[in-house]
Design an enzyme around this catalytic site. Sequence first.
Site, mmCIF file in Angstrom:
data_model
loop_
_atom_site.group_PDB
_atom_site.id
_atom_site.type_symbol
_atom_site.label_atom_id
_atom_site.label_comp_id
_atom_site.label_asym_id
_atom_site.label_seq_id
_atom_site.Cartn_x
_atom_site.Cartn_y
_atom_site.Cartn_z
ATOM 1 N N SER A 114 41.456 -13.599 91.306
ATOM 2 C CA SER A 114 41.728 -14.927 90.756
ATOM 3 C C SER A 114 41.835 -14.837 89.242
ATOM 4 O O SER A 114 40.879 -14.450 88.561
ATOM 5 C CB SER A 114 40.601 -15.887 91.130
ATOM 6 O OG SER A 114 40.713 -17.049 90.325
ATOM 7 N N HIS A 172 45.815 -14.527 92.754
ATOM 8 C CA HIS A 172 45.362 -15.852 93.174
ATOM 9 C C HIS A 172 45.391 -16.778 91.954
ATOM 10 O O HIS A 172 44.784 -16.480 90.924
ATOM 11 C CB HIS A 172 43.950 -15.728 93.740
ATOM 12 C CG HIS A 172 43.394 -16.982 94.333
ATOM 13 N ND1 HIS A 172 43.715 -17.419 95.601
ATOM 14 C CD2 HIS A 172 42.525 -17.890 93.837
ATOM 15 C CE1 HIS A 172 43.063 -18.541 95.863
ATOM 16 N NE2 HIS A 172 42.330 -18.859 94.809
ATOM 17 N N ASP A 181 44.546 -20.484 90.606
ATOM 18 C CA ASP A 181 43.776 -21.694 90.894
ATOM 19 C C ASP A 181 44.283 -22.876 90.079
ATOM 20 O O ASP A 181 44.095 -22.931 88.868
ATOM 21 C CB ASP A 181 42.293 -21.453 90.561
ATOM 22 C CG ASP A 181 41.616 -20.565 91.583
ATOM 23 O OD1 ASP A 181 41.691 -20.893 92.786
ATOM 24 O OD2 ASP A 181 41.016 -19.546 91.187
ATOM 25 N N MET A 192 43.861 -26.694 89.232
ATOM 26 C CA MET A 192 42.873 -27.783 89.324
ATOM 27 C C MET A 192 43.330 -28.955 88.461
ATOM 28 O O MET A 192 43.807 -28.750 87.349
ATOM 29 C CB MET A 192 41.510 -27.305 88.829
ATOM 30 C CG MET A 192 41.004 -26.050 89.528
ATOM 31 S SD MET A 192 39.308 -25.698 89.048
ATOM 32 C CE MET A 192 39.089 -24.056 89.735
ATOM 33 N N HIS A 242 46.496 -21.587 94.924
ATOM 34 C CA HIS A 242 45.446 -22.401 95.545
ATOM 35 C C HIS A 242 45.400 -23.735 94.815
ATOM 36 O O HIS A 242 44.964 -23.815 93.667
ATOM 37 C CB HIS A 242 44.115 -21.637 95.429
ATOM 38 C CG HIS A 242 42.924 -22.389 95.958
ATOM 39 N ND1 HIS A 242 41.624 -22.012 95.689
ATOM 40 C CD2 HIS A 242 42.822 -23.490 96.754
ATOM 41 C CE1 HIS A 242 40.789 -22.844 96.287
ATOM 42 N NE2 HIS A 242 41.486 -23.752 96.930
ATOM 43 N N MET A 287 43.892 -27.089 94.085
ATOM 44 C CA MET A 287 42.722 -27.975 94.183
ATOM 45 C C MET A 287 43.096 -29.272 93.476
ATOM 46 O O MET A 287 42.625 -29.575 92.383
ATOM 47 C CB MET A 287 41.508 -27.285 93.545
ATOM 48 C CG MET A 287 40.939 -26.183 94.431
ATOM 49 S SD MET A 287 39.951 -25.001 93.516
ATOM 50 C CE MET A 287 41.254 -23.958 92.879
ATOM 51 N N MET A 347 36.547 -21.972 101.997
ATOM 52 C CA MET A 347 35.884 -21.906 100.688
ATOM 53 C C MET A 347 34.430 -21.478 100.881
ATOM 54 O O MET A 347 33.697 -22.087 101.661
ATOM 55 C CB MET A 347 35.937 -23.257 99.975
ATOM 56 C CG MET A 347 37.312 -23.641 99.426
ATOM 57 S SD MET A 347 38.030 -22.446 98.288
ATOM 58 C CE MET A 347 36.843 -22.453 96.935
ATOM 59 N N ASP A 375 37.084 -17.446 99.585
ATOM 60 C CA ASP A 375 37.244 -17.607 98.136
ATOM 61 C C ASP A 375 35.951 -18.170 97.556
ATOM 62 O O ASP A 375 35.532 -19.272 97.914
ATOM 63 C CB ASP A 375 38.421 -18.563 97.882
ATOM 64 C CG ASP A 375 38.693 -18.813 96.411
ATOM 65 O OD1 ASP A 375 38.080 -18.157 95.551
ATOM 66 O OD2 ASP A 375 39.555 -19.680 96.120
#
Length: 223
Positions: free
Chosen positions: A8, A31, A33, A35, A64, A66, A135, A173
């Site tokens: 990540s 990966h 992330d 957000m 990913h 979120m 998760m 993760d």
Amino acid sequence: MPARINPSILAADFANLERDLGRIRTADAVHVDIMDNQFVPNLTFGLPMVQRLRQVSPLPLDVHLMIDNPDRWAPGYAEAGAFGVTFHAEAAANPVELARTLRSLGARAGIALKPGTAVEPYLDVLAEFDQVLVMTVEPGFGGQSFMESTMGKLRTLAEAVRGRELDVWLQVDGGITAETIVTAAEAGAGSFVAGSSVFTADDPAEQIERLRAAADTHVHAHR
Ligand code: DX5
Ligand code: ZN
């Protein structure tokens, strides 16, 4: 199939992302992330970052999301060339329809479950997804501790995937280290996201190989 290790970049040096991508060349994917400070109490980066990473990264992008309202925003990440786009079950209005859209745009469709989210409602529609992300921490921040309490859910999923001979990757993760990766592999995971344990290592590329080897020694014959 060897265990997949996806570092990540949340744990990378944001001022030296291209350099850090070069330090994880042994990985299977990067990966990323995303957000939005709504779905989770933290803000990272968005579509322009993925578009730019796509230009410079030799590795495929495992995005990913979120974020709230992935039904609206996730397809853009597939259009940007992400290899996989994983959205949260808790945030999506119509997960199956969204997964179909992502696949039609050429991306692998993933659905993510927070630690407290039950998997049962999704077992009947598993074939609609290419990946289920369990998760192993509350989403929002890197550097948290692995929650072993999520392993029951992973086992349920692994059993369903095996029983129906589905080709769904089971990903974990959060808090993945050389120790916890063994626990997750034993419970049925085949894809592992690791942030801090990769990027705080002296040699991240070597640490990735160490993680993969640890998972592979303990992995089930079927994942
Ligand atoms: C957490 C993110 C993770 C995080 C993992 O919300 O989804 O991908 O970066 O970081 P570590 O491996 O440090 O727990
Ligand atoms: Zn993540």
